[in-house]
Design a protein around this motif. Structure first.
Motif, PDB file in Angstrom:
ATOM      1  N   VAL A  70    -143.813  55.203 -11.710  1.00 52.59           N
ATOM      2  CA  VAL A  70    -142.455  55.660 -12.030  1.00 52.59           C
ATOM      3  C   VAL A  70    -141.470  54.545 -11.711  1.00 52.59           C
ATOM      4  O   VAL A  70    -141.505  53.959 -10.627  1.00 52.59           O
ATOM      5  N   GLU A  71    -140.608  54.240 -12.666  1.00 58.24           N
ATOM      6  CA  GLU A  71    -139.492  53.334 -12.430  1.00 58.24           C
ATOM      7  C   GLU A  71    -138.250  54.157 -12.141  1.00 58.24           C
ATOM      8  O   GLU A  71    -137.903  55.056 -12.912  1.00 58.24           O
ATOM      9  N   LYS A  72    -137.556  53.815 -11.061  1.00 60.71           N
ATOM     10  CA  LYS A  72    -136.336  54.524 -10.695  1.00 60.71           C
ATOM     11  C   LYS A  72    -135.148  53.590 -10.916  1.00 60.71           C
ATOM     12  O   LYS A  72    -135.012  52.579 -10.232  1.00 60.71           O
ATOM     13  N   LEU A  73    -134.295  53.928 -11.869  1.00 65.83           N
ATOM     14  CA  LEU A  73    -133.164  53.090 -12.222  1.00 65.83           C
ATOM     15  C   LEU A  73    -131.866  53.815 -11.883  1.00 65.83           C
ATOM     16  O   LEU A  73    -131.645  54.947 -12.312  1.00 65.83           O
ATOM     17  N   SER A  74    -130.999  53.148 -11.111  1.00 60.42           N
ATOM     18  CA  SER A  74    -129.753  53.781 -10.696  1.00 60.42           C
ATOM     19  C   SER A  74    -128.693  53.745 -11.799  1.00 60.42           C
ATOM     20  O   SER A  74    -127.830  54.618 -11.876  1.00 60.42           O
ATOM     21  N   ASN A  75    -128.733  52.722 -12.662  1.00 58.20           N
ATOM     22  CA  ASN A  75    -127.810  52.611 -13.799  1.00 58.20           C
ATOM     23  C   ASN A  75    -126.343  52.803 -13.397  1.00 58.20           C
ATOM     24  O   ASN A  75    -125.722  53.810 -13.770  1.00 58.20           O
ATOM     25  N   PRO A  76    -125.771  51.874 -12.640  1.00 57.36           N
ATOM     26  CA  PRO A  76    -124.361  51.990 -12.255  1.00 57.36           C
ATOM     27  C   PRO A  76    -123.466  52.208 -13.477  1.00 57.36           C
ATOM     28  O   PRO A  76    -123.699  51.633 -14.536  1.00 57.36           O
ATOM     29  N   GLU A  77    -122.459  53.063 -13.312  1.00 59.42           N
ATOM     30  CA  GLU A  77    -121.505  53.429 -14.359  1.00 59.42           C
ATOM     31  C   GLU A  77    -122.147  54.267 -15.467  1.00 59.42           C
ATOM     32  O   GLU A  77    -121.580  54.461 -16.534  1.00 59.42           O
ATOM     33  N   TRP A  78    -123.360  54.752 -15.239  1.00 59.76           N
ATOM     34  CA  TRP A  78    -124.037  55.644 -16.155  1.00 59.76           C
ATOM     35  C   TRP A  78    -124.741  56.683 -15.308  1.00 59.76           C
ATOM     36  O   TRP A  78    -124.372  56.899 -14.165  1.00 59.76           O
ATOM     37  N   PHE A  79    -125.758  57.352 -15.824  1.00 58.33           N
ATOM     38  CA  PHE A  79    -126.502  58.321 -15.038  1.00 58.33           C
ATOM     39  C   PHE A  79    -127.885  57.757 -14.705  1.00 58.33           C
ATOM     40  O   PHE A  79    -128.471  57.007 -15.500  1.00 58.33           O
TER      41      PHE A  79
END
Length: 273
Positions: A70-79
């Motif tokens: 599993v890749e966990k992406l925080s994606n700042p300024e998005w979800f």
């Protein structure tokens, strides 16, 4: 992965889980079976009351297939997104607060799979994927970044620092893709769909650009990297001039940069390779 079976599992799980209020399918799955193949991902948006319950818990991924990583992406300024890789498949989960459904916008087909509160009744595909043309500052930034990366890539190639040359190659190719997108939209209109990250490039890029791209990627080899760098620069030269002309911008003076690039690459000692 059986995509339809996986979707059934997702819907059943979301229906039982009171935290999840809306599930939306996007991507190729929403466009229809004909758009999918064995390697297609499922793109699923989860709108939930308490996002932390999913973001901080790893157990729920295992309910949809034979989980690998599993890749966990925080994606700042998005979800935030969670990219779950399974044996024979992959599901990309976007996890957003349930209130965000009122802000959701779609430029391509989507399917609402679960809606417990009737909040998606007004969701529509927007009329276009219109992109604003770059201003002169944005255009110049792209050109400067491309040629700066090209010059550094050339130095790395001559020094035999091929790993760093590949890092620089990625930087300049990212700017090349940006210029390709601008070039096409400048000639075909702001609503021309260039997708993102080069996706479906065979469908929307002109034949001459596709043909030239074939020689723009180098092997992990000094001579081949040098040749590929020059070809990528030639393509960018053509596009940066054409884009400026189409948009009425001042052309970027790249001739001296090319001279310097060739001067650096001329120092490559092929006898020791």
């Amino acid at each position: 992965m059986d995509h339809q079976e996986a979707l059934v599992r997702v819907v059943e799980w979301a229906t039982r889980n009171e935290n999840i209020r809306v599930v939306v399918l996007t991507g190729s799955g929403a466009r229809g079976v004909a758009e999918m193949d064995a390697l297609s991902d499922l793109d699923i948006e989860l709108y939930v009351d308490r996002p932390s319950e999913l973001l901080e818990n790893d157990s729920w991924y295992e309910g949809f297939g034979d989980l690998l990583v599993v890749e966990k992406l925080s994606n700042p300024e998005w979800f935030p997104t969670r990219l779950a890789y399974y044996v024979n498949g992959k599901i990309d989960f976007l996890i957003a607060p349930s209130s965000a459904t009122s802000e959701a916008k779609y430029v391509r087909p989507f399917r609402v799979l679960v809606d417990k509160d009737g909040t998606t009744k007004d969701l529509r595909i927007t009329s276009s994927s219109r992109h604003e043309s770059p201003g002169e500052a944005e255009y110049l930034e792209c050109a400067n970044w491309f040629y700066a990366a090209a010059l550094m890539c050339a130095k790395c190639v001559v020094r035999g620092e091929l790993w760093m040359a590949k890092v620089r190659e990625f930087e300049l190719m990212s700017q090349l893709l940006q210029m390709i997108e601008w070039d096409h939209r400048a000639r075909y209109g702001k609503e021309f769909d260039t997708w993102y990250l080069g996706l479906h490039w065979r469908d929307w890029m002109d034949e001459d650009v596709r043909d030239d791209l074939a020689s723009c990627w180098g092997h992990f080899d000094a001579v081949d990297s040098s040749d590929a760098l020059l070809q990528a620069t030639l393509l960018f030269d053509r596009l940066v001039d054409r884009t400026a002309s189409e948009l009425g911008l001042g052309p970027f003076a790249h001739q001296r940069v090319i001279q310097e690039l060739k001067r650096i690459l001329a120092q490559l000692d092929t006898s020791s390779i």
